[in-house]
Write a protein that holds these residues in place. Structure first.
Motif, mmCIF file in Angstrom:
data_model
loop_
_atom_site.group_PDB
_atom_site.id
_atom_site.type_symbol
_atom_site.label_atom_id
_atom_site.label_comp_id
_atom_site.label_asym_id
_atom_site.label_seq_id
_atom_site.Cartn_x
_atom_site.Cartn_y
_atom_site.Cartn_z
ATOM 1 N N PRO A 1 0.814 -1.231 0.000
ATOM 2 C CA PRO A 1 0.000 0.000 0.000
ATOM 3 C C PRO A 1 0.841 1.272 0.000
ATOM 4 C CG PRO A 1 -0.189 -1.134 2.104
ATOM 5 C CD PRO A 1 0.573 -2.035 1.190
ATOM 6 N N VAL A 2 2.033 1.218 0.582
ATOM 7 C CA VAL A 2 2.905 2.391 0.558
ATOM 8 C C VAL A 2 3.319 2.691 -0.873
ATOM 9 C CG1 VAL A 2 5.163 3.272 1.270
ATOM 10 C CG2 VAL A 2 3.717 2.127 2.930
ATOM 11 N N PHE A 3 3.624 1.650 -1.642
ATOM 12 C CA PHE A 3 3.980 1.848 -3.050
ATOM 13 C C PHE A 3 2.827 2.488 -3.814
ATOM 14 C CE2 PHE A 3 4.163 0.370 -7.476
ATOM 15 C CZ PHE A 3 5.416 0.840 -7.834
ATOM 16 N N VAL A 4 1.619 2.010 -3.587
ATOM 17 C CA VAL A 4 0.450 2.576 -4.268
ATOM 18 C C VAL A 4 0.279 4.050 -3.890
ATOM 19 C CG1 VAL A 4 -2.070 2.450 -4.459
ATOM 20 C CG2 VAL A 4 -0.709 0.355 -4.501
ATOM 21 N N CYS A 5 0.418 4.369 -2.615
ATOM 22 C CA CYS A 5 0.302 5.769 -2.174
ATOM 23 C C CYS A 5 1.391 6.636 -2.793
ATOM 24 C CB CYS A 5 0.383 5.843 -0.652
ATOM 25 S SG CYS A 5 -1.061 5.229 0.196
ATOM 26 N N CYS A 6 2.600 6.114 -2.850
ATOM 27 C CA CYS A 6 3.706 6.880 -3.439
ATOM 28 C C CYS A 6 3.473 7.120 -4.926
ATOM 29 C CB CYS A 6 5.036 6.153 -3.222
ATOM 30 S SG CYS A 6 5.648 6.238 -1.545
ATOM 31 N N VAL A 7 3.025 6.099 -5.626
ATOM 32 C CA VAL A 7 2.788 6.247 -7.063
ATOM 33 C C VAL A 7 1.712 7.300 -7.320
ATOM 34 C CG1 VAL A 7 1.841 5.084 -9.096
ATOM 35 C CG2 VAL A 7 3.584 3.950 -7.732
ATOM 36 N N VAL A 8 0.612 7.203 -6.601
ATOM 37 C CA VAL A 8 -0.477 8.159 -6.807
ATOM 38 C C VAL A 8 -0.036 9.573 -6.450
ATOM 39 C CG1 VAL A 8 -2.770 8.833 -5.960
ATOM 40 C CG2 VAL A 8 -2.307 6.451 -6.536
ATOM 41 N N THR A 9 0.610 9.726 -5.318
ATOM 42 C CA THR A 9 1.029 11.055 -4.874
ATOM 43 C C THR A 9 2.055 11.678 -5.810
ATOM 44 O OG1 THR A 9 0.612 10.422 -2.583
ATOM 45 C CG2 THR A 9 1.997 12.354 -2.945
ATOM 46 N N ILE A 10 3.070 10.919 -6.160
ATOM 47 C CA ILE A 10 4.121 11.466 -7.025
ATOM 48 C C ILE A 10 3.595 11.714 -8.430
ATOM 49 C CG2 ILE A 10 6.333 10.923 -8.114
ATOM 50 C CD1 ILE A 10 7.041 9.463 -5.470
ATOM 51 N N MET B 1 8.201 13.809 4.375
ATOM 52 C CA MET B 1 9.626 13.579 4.115
ATOM 53 C C MET B 1 9.833 12.912 2.749
ATOM 54 S SD MET B 1 11.216 14.903 6.612
ATOM 55 C CE MET B 1 12.843 14.291 6.293
ATOM 56 N N THR B 2 8.988 11.973 2.414
ATOM 57 C CA THR B 2 9.126 11.256 1.150
ATOM 58 C C THR B 2 8.871 12.170 -0.041
ATOM 59 O OG1 THR B 2 8.461 9.206 2.225
ATOM 60 C CG2 THR B 2 8.302 9.280 -0.169
ATOM 61 N N THR B 3 7.845 12.995 0.028
ATOM 62 C CA THR B 3 7.595 13.897 -1.100
ATOM 63 C C THR B 3 8.705 14.935 -1.238
ATOM 64 O OG1 THR B 3 6.153 15.287 0.283
ATOM 65 C CG2 THR B 3 5.083 13.620 -1.103
ATOM 66 N N SER B 4 9.249 15.368 -0.132
ATOM 67 C CA SER B 4 10.363 16.321 -0.207
ATOM 68 C C SER B 4 11.577 15.696 -0.883
ATOM 69 C CB SER B 4 10.738 16.808 1.194
ATOM 70 O OG SER B 4 9.673 17.507 1.772
ATOM 71 N N TYR B 5 11.905 14.475 -0.509
ATOM 72 C CA TYR B 5 13.039 13.801 -1.138
ATOM 73 C C TYR B 5 12.753 13.471 -2.598
ATOM 74 C CZ TYR B 5 16.153 13.349 2.807
ATOM 75 O OH TYR B 5 17.037 13.619 3.814
ATOM 76 N N SER B 6 11.516 13.180 -2.915
ATOM 77 C CA SER B 6 11.168 12.884 -4.298
ATOM 78 C C SER B 6 11.422 14.092 -5.194
ATOM 79 C CB SER B 6 9.709 12.444 -4.393
ATOM 80 O OG SER B 6 9.395 12.076 -5.695
ATOM 81 N N TRP B 7 11.118 15.279 -4.710
ATOM 82 C CA TRP B 7 11.440 16.500 -5.459
ATOM 83 C C TRP B 7 12.930 16.590 -5.727
ATOM 84 C CZ3 TRP B 7 9.079 20.646 -7.726
ATOM 85 C CH2 TRP B 7 7.699 20.737 -7.596
ATOM 86 N N VAL B 8 13.720 16.312 -4.713
ATOM 87 C CA VAL B 8 15.175 16.386 -4.874
ATOM 88 C C VAL B 8 15.649 15.358 -5.894
ATOM 89 C CG1 VAL B 8 17.372 16.065 -3.677
ATOM 90 C CG2 VAL B 8 15.519 17.330 -2.571
ATOM 91 N N TRP B 9 15.129 14.135 -5.817
ATOM 92 C CA TRP B 9 15.541 13.093 -6.752
ATOM 93 C C TRP B 9 15.169 13.461 -8.190
ATOM 94 C CZ3 TRP B 9 13.122 9.164 -2.974
ATOM 95 C CH2 TRP B 9 14.017 8.887 -1.942
ATOM 96 N N PHE B 10 13.993 14.028 -8.389
ATOM 97 C CA PHE B 10 13.606 14.460 -9.729
ATOM 98 C C PHE B 10 14.498 15.572 -10.260
ATOM 99 C CE2 PHE B 10 9.168 12.631 -9.438
ATOM 100 C CZ PHE B 10 9.296 11.835 -10.551
#
Length: 123
Positions: free
Chosen positions: A41-50, A109-118
Motif C-alpha cells: 500500500p505504501v507503493f500505491v500511495c507513493c505512485v499516486v502522490t508522485i 519527508m518522502t515527497t520532499s526527497y522525491s522532489w530532490v531526486w527528480f
C-alpha cells in the motif's frame, strides 16, 4: 531520473520512516512480515502522490531554457509549504493519533526527497 526508480526509492524511504517512528512502540520480530507487506500500500500511495502532484511539474514546465533546477527552485518552496500545512492539519484532525503522526511525517519527508531526486537526475 527514471520515474519508476523514484517510486521505488520513495516506497522504501516512506516505509523506513513510518516503521522507525512506530517501532519503539510496537516492533517485534513477527512484525517484520508486516513491514514487508506494508510496502504494497505504501507503493500505491507513493505512485499516486508522485504521479499526481510532483511529476506534472517536471513534465509540464521543464524546457531547454527552464531546466530541472529552475523547476525545483520555482515550485518546491510552495509545494513544501502546502504539503507541510496539509500534513499538520491532518495530524491535528486525527487528535494527534500516533500512527497518523507517523503517516504524515513519512508522507512529507518522502515527497520532499522525491522532489530532490527528480531535480538531480536526468529523466
Amino acid at each position: 531520473m527514471n520515474v519508476f526508480l523514484n517510486f521505488c526509492k520513495s516506497t522504501v524511504l516512506a516505509t523506513l520512516i513510518f516503521w522507525m517512528i512506530i517501532s519503539p512502540k510496537s516492533f517485534e520480530v513477527d512484525t517484520f512480515l508486516f513491514v514487508l507487506l506494508s510496502m504494497i500500500p505504501v507503493f500505491v500511495c507513493c505512485v499516486v502522490t508522485i504521479a499526481l502532484t510532483i511529476y506534472p511539474f517536471f513534465s509540464l514546465f521543464e524546457t531547454e531554457t527552464f531546466d530541472k533546477k529552475a523547476v525545483f527552485n520555482t515550485f518546491f518552496p510552495f509545494y513544501a509549504i502546502v504539503a507541510f500545512s496539509l500534513c499538520v492539519y491532518g495530524i491535528f484532525l486525527s487528535d494527534l493519533e500516533f500512527y497518523m503522526i507517523a503517516f504524515f511525517t513519512s508522507a512529507f519527508m518522502t515527497t520532499s526527497y522525491s522532489w530532490v531526486w527528480f531535480s538531480k537526475e536526468p529523466m
